[in-house]
Design a protein around this motif. Sequence first.
Motif, PDB file in Angstrom:
ATOM      1  N   LYS A   1     -10.132  -1.275   9.190  1.00  0.00           N
ATOM      2  CA  LYS A   1      -8.853  -1.711   8.692  1.00  0.00           C
ATOM      3  C   LYS A   1      -9.048  -2.232   7.195  1.00  0.00           C
ATOM      4  O   LYS A   1      -8.077  -2.979   6.882  1.00  0.00           O
ATOM      5  N   ARG A   2     -10.204  -2.146   6.695  1.00  0.00           N
ATOM      6  CA  ARG A   2     -10.595  -2.688   5.362  1.00  0.00           C
ATOM      7  C   ARG A   2      -9.559  -1.916   4.290  1.00  0.00           C
ATOM      8  O   ARG A   2      -9.398  -2.517   3.197  1.00  0.00           O
ATOM      9  N   TRP A   3      -9.322  -0.727   4.344  1.00  0.00           N
ATOM     10  CA  TRP A   3      -8.609   0.053   3.371  1.00  0.00           C
ATOM     11  C   TRP A   3      -7.281   0.469   3.662  1.00  0.00           C
ATOM     12  O   TRP A   3      -6.572   1.125   2.879  1.00  0.00           O
ATOM     13  N   ASN A   4      -7.018   0.204   5.193  1.00  0.00           N
ATOM     14  CA  ASN A   4      -5.697   0.627   5.590  1.00  0.00           C
ATOM     15  C   ASN A   4      -5.494   0.022   7.009  1.00  0.00           C
ATOM     16  O   ASN A   4      -6.322  -0.728   7.510  1.00  0.00           O
ATOM     17  N   ASN A   5      -4.267   0.382   7.318  1.00  0.00           N
ATOM     18  CA  ASN A   5      -3.877  -0.095   8.793  1.00  0.00           C
ATOM     19  C   ASN A   5      -4.064   0.803   9.756  1.00  0.00           C
ATOM     20  O   ASN A   5      -3.471   0.746  10.947  1.00  0.00           O
TER      21      ASN A   5
ATOM     22  N   ILE B   1       2.307   3.262   8.757  1.00  0.00           N
ATOM     23  CA  ILE B   1       0.924   3.390   8.371  1.00  0.00           C
ATOM     24  C   ILE B   1       0.786   3.133   6.760  1.00  0.00           C
ATOM     25  O   ILE B   1       1.544   3.955   6.012  1.00  0.00           O
ATOM     26  N   ARG B   2      -0.179   2.324   6.449  1.00  0.00           N
ATOM     27  CA  ARG B   2      -0.164   1.902   4.898  1.00  0.00           C
ATOM     28  C   ARG B   2      -1.723   2.144   4.629  1.00  0.00           C
ATOM     29  O   ARG B   2      -2.624   1.696   5.111  1.00  0.00           O
ATOM     30  N   ILE B   3      -1.918   2.468   3.360  1.00  0.00           N
ATOM     31  CA  ILE B   3      -3.223   2.872   2.812  1.00  0.00           C
ATOM     32  C   ILE B   3      -3.367   1.782   1.306  1.00  0.00           C
ATOM     33  O   ILE B   3      -2.461   2.166   0.460  1.00  0.00           O
TER      34      ILE B   3
ATOM     35  N   GLY C   1       0.844  -1.135  -0.028  1.00  0.00           N
ATOM     36  CA  GLY C   1      -0.106  -0.162  -0.150  1.00  0.00           C
ATOM     37  C   GLY C   1       0.674   1.294   0.230  1.00  0.00           C
ATOM     38  O   GLY C   1       2.043   1.147  -0.197  1.00  0.00           O
ATOM     39  N   TRP C   2       0.057   2.347   0.010  1.00  0.00           N
ATOM     40  CA  TRP C   2       0.729   3.653   0.058  1.00  0.00           C
ATOM     41  C   TRP C   2       1.232   4.076   1.528  1.00  0.00           C
ATOM     42  O   TRP C   2       0.324   4.058   2.470  1.00  0.00           O
TER      43      TRP C   2
END
Length: 733
Positions: free
Chosen positions: A537-541, A491-493, A464-465
């Motif tokens: 947390k479905r699209w990021n942590n 942190i990731r998206i 992720g980003w």
Amino acid sequence: MGALNSVGLWTIIGLLGVAVPIIIHLLYRKHRRQTDWAAMELLRKALVTRSGQVKIEDLLILLLRCLALALLALALMRITLDSKSVIGEERIGMVVAIDASYSMNHGLNSRFADAVEKAREIFEGTAKEGDPVSIVLMSSRPEILLRSARYDPIQVKTILDELDGAGPNSLNLETNIELLDELVAELKTPGKEVFLITDSQEMDWAELPPAAQDSLENLQENANVFVIPAVNAGEDNLAIESLNYTFGSLRKSGEARFTALVRNTGRSDEKTAKVEFYVDDTLIERKQVGSLAAGESRPLEFTAQFEKAGNVSLRAELTNDDLADDNVRHAVARIRPGIQVLLLEGDIENAVGNRSGGYYAKVALSPRDSDDEEGVVVNEIDPADFALEERLKDYDVVVMNNVLTVSSSTATKLKRFVSEGGGLIVFAGDRVEASTYNQSLGAAGEGILPAELGEVSSSETKEGWTMEAAKSDHLLAQLTARYPEKLLDAIRITKQIEATPIENGEVLITSQSGNPVLLSRSTGSGTVLLFTTSASKRWNNLPREPLYAILLQQAVTMLTSDPDRLQLTVGSDASLPLTERAAGDFVDLLSPGTEEPEKIRVIQNGDQLAAPVSLTKHGIYEIKAEEDKPGVAIAANVNASESNVRVVESGALTITLDPTGVKVISGEGSMSQAIEKERRGSELSHRLLLAALIVFILQSILARRFTNRINREDTKDLSATLQMSQVAAARRS
């Protein structure tokens, strides 16, 4: 050469006046009767010589009368000469403009006092009694003390004697030049002069903006413009540029940090200054500023504890230096007894291992899972039940998590809620229909979203980003920027909705893809925050990271009590938002330095009720609460840019103003002599009136003399006697 009155009008009037004696002369000739009889033929030759003499005399009188009327018309036209002339009378209209921005208060013997003395010298040394003069105090709120009045030395002296200091406003050069141009147009004199007496601050005069340069050139075309520097010996100054909320709880029994930014705006190093921090006029803390080089700034942090709810006044105060106006900075903190949050939960699943965004939001906002009245209380409802929620004003913040659609009625309620001071947080998710949001809450609808929503964008990599803070002074952007880099990189998206910021939408956090993660927009008295990724947390942590709770807690605090938003600038007009009142009601406004409140009429300002206030002093402006009607308070501070007391030297100022034609008069030599040397403009009206009077008297004397000579002549001829009598009557006309 020119004319003060209409050339065309007075030319026509003059021609008509000149035509009058000519018409009278011709009428007398037309009505002369001629009778032929035999005896008269014998005398005709004798009369020829005398008749020719009479015609010459009549023509001379006619020309003198026409000349007198022409001179009168020219005098009323008010012919002027651009240069000095011995035949003209010097008449000068003057506009004296004194810089009254607060930097003019610098020094023990202030620059403003020096400016007043220079104005006094201009009037006493160069003004003539009866000539039109104007006096203006220049600032962001210019004040005309005297407008196109005949110069009276006693009146002008009284006005200047009453000026004891500049106000707390900044200087808007372009606005003041436009006003001066208007005053110059009112002067009906051949010579027009404008004197700008200023401390020639670097920020205003070092590099003139194109608009200011054009305004000065236009003013110079209409008048002779002089800039006269008014300075004192020193250029040292410390200023408190800002007092901002940094972090913490703005609730009853809470604790928060505030930062005062101190800057050295002078030319010398400063080492001994202190800053004192007050809460409700009680000294809380005192700190040394330390050594500050010229141009350097230093933030000083203070901590405040709040024992009760309500509006709390905050003040950072610097030890006295040569400019007192910028030694203090005010702020207002709206302390809440507790924060009520309404959560619209759009996520369908909420099970262990697949928790909803609403679950994480509640945990972040109320980690103790209690209904403590002094904490954050979250009330969760189904979005479908929002239409039944009648007491929306009981809530401080509304959180929308992954809500499918937003109806027009829901959008209208949310718009009113935000406009009246409420906060709205919107989280994206897999159920959000972007087109519906744009239609109801975007530009096509109620217009409260900070961006237009697009398609869902997914990261091409499993990791992720990453995300980073945008370049912004916003509290949430600053918190993200100060967050440890290693923790931020964790942190990731993986997914987010693409968002295109609107004109007044502000990007606070962005992802590695370049797409905004968090945006903000102010609407009325409230604010909307938009997260383009999910609260779960479905699209990021993000929910598992400490930054998630920090952002949500500070977002709710900021939405309910943003001290920075309650700070305005002295010299501006404000509308204090009110609730539980009606248009036409009167409220009590307590202004800085006053003990008795002022009655203010409540007005309808767009979608909300407000009390109009003119901010003329720095300090706290407050409308007290009345029973169940909440009060409101704001802080007014001076414009920090005016604190720069460094000035442009006369030589450099002359070079800067040379393209405009404006002249700089420095302190060397006699100011009056320098002005007289450049003075131009004289008027011929008095001279022309005198000439017209002389010509008129001359023609009267000649007419009488010629007539008397006719009467003395002894003629025995009846016809000749009658003819001469007719000539005499015509001359008397």
